[in-house]
Design an enzyme around this catalytic site. Structure first.
Site, PDB file in Angstrom:
ATOM      1  N   GLU A  54      12.998   6.574  -1.081  1.00 31.71           N
ATOM      2  CA  GLU A  54      11.786   6.248  -1.837  1.00 31.71           C
ATOM      3  C   GLU A  54      12.121   5.943  -3.299  1.00 31.71           C
ATOM      4  O   GLU A  54      11.529   5.049  -3.901  1.00 31.71           O
ATOM      5  CB  GLU A  54      10.771   7.394  -1.758  1.00 31.71           C
ATOM      6  CG  GLU A  54      10.291   7.713  -0.346  1.00 31.71           C
ATOM      7  CD  GLU A  54       9.730   6.513   0.398  1.00 31.71           C
ATOM      8  OE1 GLU A  54       9.204   5.594  -0.251  1.00 31.71           O
ATOM      9  OE2 GLU A  54       9.847   6.483   1.636  1.00 31.71           O
ATOM     10  N   HIS A  78      13.091   2.410  -3.575  1.00 35.55           N
ATOM     11  CA  HIS A  78      11.933   1.517  -3.676  1.00 35.55           C
ATOM     12  C   HIS A  78      11.386   1.513  -5.098  1.00 35.55           C
ATOM     13  O   HIS A  78      11.159   0.466  -5.710  1.00 35.55           O
ATOM     14  CB  HIS A  78      10.795   1.990  -2.765  1.00 35.55           C
ATOM     15  CG  HIS A  78      10.992   1.676  -1.313  1.00 35.55           C
ATOM     16  ND1 HIS A  78      11.306   0.423  -0.865  1.00 35.55           N
ATOM     17  CD2 HIS A  78      10.884   2.465  -0.207  1.00 35.55           C
ATOM     18  CE1 HIS A  78      11.394   0.456   0.464  1.00 35.55           C
ATOM     19  NE2 HIS A  78      11.157   1.684   0.879  1.00 35.55           N
ATOM     20  N   GLY A 136     -18.441  -5.279   4.614  1.00 36.86           N
ATOM     21  CA  GLY A 136     -19.884  -5.279   4.413  1.00 36.86           C
ATOM     22  C   GLY A 136     -20.604  -6.494   4.966  1.00 36.86           C
ATOM     23  O   GLY A 136     -21.713  -6.794   4.521  1.00 36.86           O
TER      24      GLY A 136
END
Ligand code: ADP
Ligand code: ZN
Length: 667
Positions: free
Chosen positions: A463, A466, A245
Site C-alpha cells: 500500500e 501505491h 436518482g
C-alpha cells in the site's frame, strides 16, 4: 391502489379467511385421474374374464370332451369358448356363468399360434368335432378413452404446474399466476396521494431538472403547446449509472404534475413464455390510457431495448416481440393523450436505434454521478430525518465520498444512524459517518481477520508503494487515505484516491495511473524480492486500461487512430479486427504494462526512504490520511491544483465497463 391479482382477496380488498379445504385445480386433476384409473381397472375385470388358463387346459377339459360349441376370437387376443354341456365338465371358474351358457376364455399368444395348436389337437384326436371359429373385434371404449385421456391430462397438469411456478415466481409467489401471466405488473400510484415526491426530494441534478421541468409543464398545460402547433414529446430517456436518482426523478415528475405514476422494469417484460412480454406491454399501456394523463416509467429499458439481431447465440424472438409491441404502443398514442414515457438506462449505446427515433425516446437527459457539491446537497436531503451532532461537517463528508451515487449516500446516512444507535449514542456524529463510509466502501470491516505479522508487513509495503508512487506522479489522482485494515473479502488494504472530476483523460494521465496501480507490486519486489498474489485487482485494472488505450482510444502508434470499440457487439464472438491485429494489440498491451511496471519500480527505487517511512507508519497506525503523508514525506510536488476539486464528472478510465461508483481504489 395495487394490482388486484392477489389471491385470497375479495373485491373490497379484505382478505378472506381460509375456510375449509381450498378449491384447488390440482384436486380436480387428481380426482379425474383417480376416477379414470379406477374405471380402467374395473372395466378390465368386468369385460374380460381371463385367468391364467392356457390352451392346454382348454384342450384337456373342454375341447377333448367335445363340449365346445364355438370359439370366438376377440380382438385377436382372447379366445372365448362357448360350452354347451355343463354336466360333465368341471365348472370353469372364470366362466361368466349363466346356467345355460358357459364361456371359458383364455388369452391366446397370437391367432396363428392358436390355429396351429387347434390343428395339432384335431390331428392328435381324430374323434374331435371341428369347432367353428368366429372373429370379433370388441371396443373397450372406456379403456380406449382413458388411454388417450390419461396421458393428455397428465401433460396438461404438468404444464399447468410449470406455468404456475413461473407465474408465481414472477408475481412474488402469488397464486393464480397463470391467469395473470399476460397482465402487466405495473404499479399504480394514484394521483396526488401516493406520489408525494417532488423536486425538493431530488438533490442536485439541476440541469436534468430544468429539462424535465418541461415535461411537467406539458402534462399540466398541454393546450399551451398544441395550440401553437407544437408536438408534445412522448418519451425521454434518463441516462446514468445505477442509484443516481433516475427513478426518483421520474416519480418527482409525476408528483409535480399530480398525475399517476406507472412503473415497470424492463427485465419484468422478458419472460420465458413467448408472447408474455408483448402482452404485458399492451396491458401496461392499456392501464395507462385509462388513467391518462400519466407517467409511464420503464426501468432498465436495455433489457428489452437492446439492438436487435446482434447476439446470435440466444433466441431473441421474445425480446424482439416485446420491443416491437413497445414501439407500436408508443406510435399508437398521440402527444395529446397525455401519456409520457420515461425510461432509464445506463447503456444508451446498446439501445436499438428504433427506440431513439423521433416520436419515441427522442430526448435524452443525462444524469451523472454527483460532484462534490451535488453530494453535499444529497447528504443534506438524507440527513434531514437524522438526529445529528452539531459538529457534523457535511462538506467534509461530501469530499470524502467521491464516486458515490445518491443511493450510496442514502445508504451511508442510514448506516451511520445504525452505528450510532449500536454504540448507544444520543446523536450521530462524524465518527459514525466515517465508519459508515468505510463500511460502504469496502464491505464490512474485518479488523479481527487474522493476518500474520509478515503478511501485514507485505501489505503495508504494497500500500505504501501505491501511496508513494501516486504522490510523485504528476497526473495521478490525489490521495484521500491509505490503509492496511482489511475490508470486504478481496482487498487486504487499499489506497483511496480522489479522482479529478473532468471529462477528458490524457495519455499521460492513464500512464501515470497504471504506474501508480503497479506501485504496490513494484514495492513488494523491491523490498522483499518477490511478488505476492495480492495484486490481482491491480493487474486487472492495468490490463483493462492498457487494452482500452490500444484498442479503444487510439493511443498507440502501432495500431494508430483506430477504435475497435463496438458496444453493440459486446460479448459477440467476432472480434472487429483480424487475428494479426489481435496479436499486435496483445503485444502492445504487454509493452505498455511492462513499461508502466518498470517506471513504477524505478520511481520507488529512488524513493525507497519514503516508502519505508510510510510503510512503517502504516504498520503502527493502520490508517493514514493525506495530512499524515504531508507530515511524513513533505507536500506533494503537484498536489495543490487538486485541493479544491472542481465540480464535474468522474471519468472512468475504461468505459468498457460502467464507471465504478466508489472512486478510485487501489488494493
Ligand atoms: P436509479 O433509478 O437511478 O437507479 P433511484 O432513483 O432508484 O436510482 O435512487 C435510489 C435512492 O437513492 C433514492 O430512493 C434516493 O433515496 C437516493 N437518491 C439517489 N439520487 C438522489 C438524489 N439526487 N437526491 C436525493 N436522493 C437520491
Ligand atoms: Zn494494490
Amino acid at each position: 391502489m395495487q394490482d388486484n391479482n392477489q389471491p385470497g382477496k375479495t373485491p373490497d380488498g379484505k382478505s378472506t379467511p381460509p375456510k375449509g379445504p381450498k378449491f384447488n385445480i390440482y384436486w380436480v386433476f387428481g380426482i379425474i385421474v383417480l376416477v379414470l384409473v379406477g374405471m380402467t381397472m374395473f372395466s378390465n375385470n368386468f369385460s374380460n374374464t381371463i385367468d391364467a388358463h392356457s390352451f392346454y387346459d382348454f384342450q384337456n377339459n373342454y375341447l377333448n370332451k367335445n363340449i365346445v360349441e364355438k370359439i370366438t376370437i376377440v380382438n385377436n387376443e382372447v379366445a372365448e369358448a362357448k360350452l354347451n354341456t355343463p354336466a360333465t365338465a368341471p365348472s370353469p371358474s372364470s366362466a361368466l356363468s349363466s346356467p345355460k351358457e358357459m364361456i371359458y376364455s383364455f388369452r391366446i399368444g397370437s391367432v396363428e399360434q392358436f390355429n396351429k395348436d387347434l390343428e395339432t389337437a384335431y390331428v392328435a384326436n381324430p374323434n374331435l368335432q371341428r369347432v367353428p371359429i368366429m372373429y370379433e373385434s370388441r371396443g373397450n371404449y372406456l379403456r380406449e378413452l382413458s388411454g388417450i385421456l390419461l396421458p393428455l391430462l397428465i401433460i396438461i397438469a404438468m404444464s399447468f404446474m410449470m406455468i404456475r411456478k413461473m407465474g408465481g415466481g414472477v408475481n412474488g409467489g402469488g397464486g393464480g399466476g397463470i391467469f395473470n401471466i399476460g397482465k402487466s405488473k405495473a404499479q399504480l400510484f394514484e394521483k396526488g396521494t401516493k406520489v408525494n415526491i417532488t423536486f425538493n426530494d431530488v438533490a442536485g441534478l439541476d440541469e436534468a431538472k430544468v429539462e424535465i421541468m418541461e415535461i411537467v409543464d406539458f402534462l399540466k398545460n398541454p393546450k399551451k403547446y398544441t395550440a401553437l402547433g407544437g408536438k408534445i414529446p412522448k418519451g425521454a430517456l434518463l441516462v446514468g449509472p445505477p442509484g443516481t436518482g433516475k427513478t426518483l426523478l421520474a416519480k418527482a415528475v409525476a408528483g409535480e404534475a399530480q398525475v399517476p405514476f406507472f412503473s415497470m422494469s424492463g427485465s419484468d417484460f422478458v419472460e420465458m413464455f413467448v408472447g408474455v412480454g408483448a402482452s404485458r406491454v399492451r396491458d401496461l399501456f392499456k392501464q395507462a390510457r385509462e388513467k391518462s394523463p400519466c407517467i409511464v416509467f420503464i426501468d432498465e429499458i436495455d433489457a428489452i431495448g437492446r439492438a436487435r439481431g446482434k447476439n446470435m447465440m440466444m433466441s431473441n424472438d421474445e425480446r424482439e416481440n416485446t420491443l416491437n409491441q413497445m414501439l407500436v404502443e408508443m406510435d399508437g398514442f398521440s402527444g395529446e393523450s397525455g401519456i409520457i414515457v420515461l425510461a432509464a438506462t445506463n447503456r444508451p449505446d446498446v439501445l436499438d436505434a428504433a427506440l431513439l427515433r423521433p416520436g419515441r425516446f427522442d430526448r435524452q437527459i443525462s444524469i451523472d454521478l454527483p460532484d462534490a457539491k451535488g453530494r453535499e446537497k444529497i447528504f443534506e436531503v438524507h440527513l434531514t430525518p437524522i438526529k445529528k451532532s452539531k459538529n457534523l461537517d457535511v462538506k467534509k463528508l461530501a469530499l470524502q465520498t467521491p464516486g458515490f451515487a445518491g443511493a450510496d449516500i442514502a445508504n451511508v446516512c442510514n448506516e451511520a444512524a445504525l452505528i450510532a444507535a449500536r454504540n448507544g449514542k444520543e446523536e450521530v456524529d462524524m465518527q459514525d459517518f466515517n465508519d459508515a463510509i468505510d463500511r460502504i466502501i469496502g464491505g464490512l470491516e474485518k479488523r479481527n481477520k487474522i493476518i500474520s505479522p509478515e503478511e501485514k508487513k507485505v501489505i503495508a509495503y504494497h500500500e505504501a508503494g501505491h501511496a508513494v508512487s501516486g504522490w510523485y506522479l504528476e497526473y495521478a489522482h490525489p490521495l484521500v487515505k491509505v490503509t492496511i485494515v482489511p475490508r470486504g473479502t478481496a482487498a487486504l488494504g487499499f489506497a483511496q484516491y480522489l479522482p479529478k472530476e473532468k471529462y477528458l483523460t490524457l495519455t499521460e494521465e492513464l500512464e501515470d495511473d497504471m504506474c501508480m496501480t503497479l506501485g504496490g507490486r513494484a514495492s513488494e519486489e523491491i523490498f522483499f524480492g518477490k511478488v505476492s498474489t495480492g495484486a490481482l485487482s491491480d493487474l486487472q485494472q492495468v490490463t483493462r486500461t492498457a487494452y482500452a488505450m490500444v484498442s479503444i482510444y487510439g493511443m498507440n502508434d502501432k495500431i494508430g487512430n483506430i477504435s475497435f470499440y463496438d458496444p453493440q457487439n459486446e460479448g459477440g464472438f467476432q472480434k472487429p479486427y483480424s487475428e494479426e491485429t489481435g496479436n499486435l494489440i496483445d503485444r502492445e498491451v504487454k509493452i505498455i504494462s511492462d513499461k508502466a511496471f518498470a517506471r513504477a519500480k524505478a520511481l520507488l527505487e529512488s524513493k525507497r526512504k519514503e516508502v519505508e517511512i510510510i510503510a512503517e507508519e502504516l504498520l503502527k497506525k493502520e490508517v493514514l490520511f493525506k495530512d499524515d503523508l504531508e507530515r511524513l514525506i513533505g507536500k506533494r510536488p503537484f498536489g495543490d491544483v487538486d485541493d479544491n476539486p472542481e465540480p464535474g464528472t468522474i471519468v472512468s478510465q475504461a468505459p468498457v465497463e460502467p464507471p465504478a461508483s466508489l472512486g478510485d481504489i487501489a488494493s
